[in-house]
Write a protein that holds these residues in place. Structure first.
Motif, mmCIF file in Angstrom:
data_model
loop_
_atom_site.group_PDB
_atom_site.id
_atom_site.type_symbol
_atom_site.label_atom_id
_atom_site.label_comp_id
_atom_site.label_asym_id
_atom_site.label_seq_id
_atom_site.Cartn_x
_atom_site.Cartn_y
_atom_site.Cartn_z
ATOM 1 N N GLU A 141 0.830 -1.236 -0.081
ATOM 2 C CA GLU A 141 -0.096 -0.002 -0.030
ATOM 3 C C GLU A 141 0.832 1.222 -0.185
ATOM 4 O OE1 GLU A 141 -3.189 2.280 -0.142
ATOM 5 O OE2 GLU A 141 -3.319 0.002 -0.534
ATOM 6 N N ALA A 142 1.941 1.373 0.951
ATOM 7 C CA ALA A 142 2.949 2.442 0.789
ATOM 8 C C ALA A 142 3.243 2.473 -0.523
ATOM 9 C CB ALA A 142 3.550 2.266 1.862
ATOM 10 N N ARG A 143 3.737 1.559 -1.214
ATOM 11 C CA ARG A 143 4.503 1.669 -2.412
ATOM 12 C C ARG A 143 3.773 2.188 -3.651
ATOM 13 N NH1 ARG A 143 9.967 1.763 -2.383
ATOM 14 N NH2 ARG A 143 10.721 0.369 -0.811
ATOM 15 N N ILE A 144 2.444 2.509 -3.523
ATOM 16 C CA ILE A 144 1.408 3.091 -4.456
ATOM 17 C C ILE A 144 2.052 4.410 -4.681
ATOM 18 C CG2 ILE A 144 -0.779 3.952 -4.873
ATOM 19 C CD1 ILE A 144 -1.959 1.455 -3.629
ATOM 20 N N PHE A 145 2.521 5.431 -3.347
ATOM 21 C CA PHE A 145 2.977 6.646 -3.506
ATOM 22 C C PHE A 145 4.114 6.671 -4.386
ATOM 23 C CE2 PHE A 145 5.651 10.278 -2.350
ATOM 24 C CZ PHE A 145 4.722 11.062 -2.292
ATOM 25 N N ASP A 146 5.050 5.723 -4.662
ATOM 26 C CA ASP A 146 6.217 5.733 -5.570
ATOM 27 C C ASP A 146 5.571 5.951 -6.997
ATOM 28 O OD1 ASP A 146 7.365 5.006 -3.106
ATOM 29 O OD2 ASP A 146 8.275 3.271 -4.115
ATOM 30 N N LEU A 147 4.376 5.450 -7.241
ATOM 31 C CA LEU A 147 3.785 5.525 -8.807
ATOM 32 C C LEU A 147 3.530 6.834 -9.173
ATOM 33 C CD1 LEU A 147 1.805 2.102 -8.663
ATOM 34 C CD2 LEU A 147 4.317 2.176 -9.028
ATOM 35 N N TYR A 148 3.244 7.598 -8.316
ATOM 36 C CA TYR A 148 2.544 8.976 -8.801
ATOM 37 C C TYR A 148 3.569 10.169 -8.431
ATOM 38 C CZ TYR A 148 -1.619 6.466 -9.346
ATOM 39 O OH TYR A 148 -2.549 5.648 -9.669
ATOM 40 N N ASP A 149 3.434 11.299 -8.873
ATOM 41 C CA ASP A 149 4.089 12.360 -8.532
ATOM 42 C C ASP A 149 3.756 13.539 -7.647
ATOM 43 O OD1 ASP A 149 6.051 11.542 -10.471
ATOM 44 O OD2 ASP A 149 5.159 12.817 -12.173
ATOM 45 N N ASP A 150 2.725 13.076 -6.703
ATOM 46 C CA ASP A 150 2.144 13.715 -5.708
ATOM 47 C C ASP A 150 3.388 13.882 -4.556
ATOM 48 O OD1 ASP A 150 -0.245 13.554 -6.882
ATOM 49 O OD2 ASP A 150 -0.876 11.708 -5.657
ATOM 50 N N PRO A 151 3.103 15.399 -4.403
ATOM 51 C CA PRO A 151 4.369 15.615 -3.178
ATOM 52 C C PRO A 151 4.074 14.923 -1.821
ATOM 53 C CG PRO A 151 2.786 17.331 -3.384
ATOM 54 C CD PRO A 151 2.533 16.444 -4.481
#
Length: 287
Positions: A109-119
């Motif tokens: 779940e945490a690694r979803i952040f890696d896929l996007y460019d959200d700060p």
């Protein structure tokens, strides 16, 4: 332990995957007892796989599909193989050492952040990300090495994971900025006088350098707390934390490179071997 000998049917493939993708953790695994080494390599190969999804799958939605595949693999019951050496090794490791599947779910779940460019919104969010990725990996490795002792060092693992992950993000700053990502929290950037957009586009100037210095200070804060608690680490758990032997040296080097925003700090292989050997032999006892 039942099933231990079957943890890695293709152990050479898994070992080579870790050696290529995460050489520091590969070296640290060599200091683990021989009968636990394959399990640690399975964990580290899984971590390398999910940590590199964006590098291999450049669009977010296919990346999420890949992470979901890993969720399904981990959640599945039974002994049927997947045909993927790392996946099969990981499933066998989870079964043999009774590792909590929820930890892997949180990691994915945490690694979803890696896929996007959200700060990254805040320091709290960053520390949560570090806790669910690097710290969880350390704790899982500790459970493999000594399941009785590991729970007593969960807080130490949390500090270790934050120190290691923040240092890793500093080392990856040039890569992340090239692809438009910003892991430096927005509140740290604001305090330094810049924004995620300016930081990524190299428009931050001195403010960007102040933000990097704040990240180094944050990593050192967690590292100091880890080292204080690590003095009590039993020898049995030492290999799980061994990659932290390199963290202070990486931070020192980051502070001395011409520009950590564009140049990745490195350590020679000889220096890394020496640091790992020293901490493998003596732990984190005060000098």
């Amino acid at each position: 332990m039942a099933g231990t000998l079957d943890i890695v049917k293709n152990c050479d493939i898994v070992m080579e995957a870790v050696r290529a993708a995460d050489h520091d953790r590969y070296l640290s695994a060599l200091y683990a007892p021989a009968d636990k080494r394959d399990a640690l390599l399975a964990l580290y190969a899984f971590n390398a796989e999910i940590g590199s999804v964006r590098d291999r799958i450049h669009e977010p939605l296919p990346g999420e599909v890949r992470l979901q595949w890993w969720r399904d693999v981990i959640a599945a019951d039974g002994d049927a193989g997947t045909g993927h050496p790392t996946a099969d090794a990981l499933r066998a490791t989870i079964a043999a050492y009774h590792l909590p599947k929820a930890a892997f779910e949180n990691m994915l779940e945490a690694r979803i952040f890696d896929l996007y460019d959200d700060p990254m919104p805040s320091r709290t969010n960053l520390e949560g990300y570090c806790g669910e990725t690097a710290a969880a990996l350390i704790q899982l490795a500790a459970m493999v090495l000594d399941p009785l002792a590991a729970p007593g060092f969960a807080e130490v693992a949390g500090r270790a994971g934050c120190a290691q992950a923040i240092t890793g993000l500093l080392l990856l700053l040039p890569l992340h900025r090239r692809r438009g990502q910003c892991f430096v929290p927005a509140d740290i950037l604001a305090a330094a006088g810049t924004t995620p957009e300016e930081f990524v586009k190299e428009e931050g100037g001195a403010a960007a350098e102040r933000a990097v210095a704040a990240m180094i200070a944050l990593a050192r804060e967690h590292l100091n707390a880890f080292e204080k608690g690590a003095a009590a680490l039993p020898v049995s758990l030492r290999p799980a934390f061994l990659p932290l032997a390199l963290t202070r040296a990486y931070l020192n080097r980051t502070e001395t490179v011409r520009s950590p925003l564009s140049v990745t700090a490195t350590l020679s292989i000889l220096h890394r071997h020496w640091l790992l050997l020293r901490h493998a032999m003596r732990g984190w006892r005060p000098l």
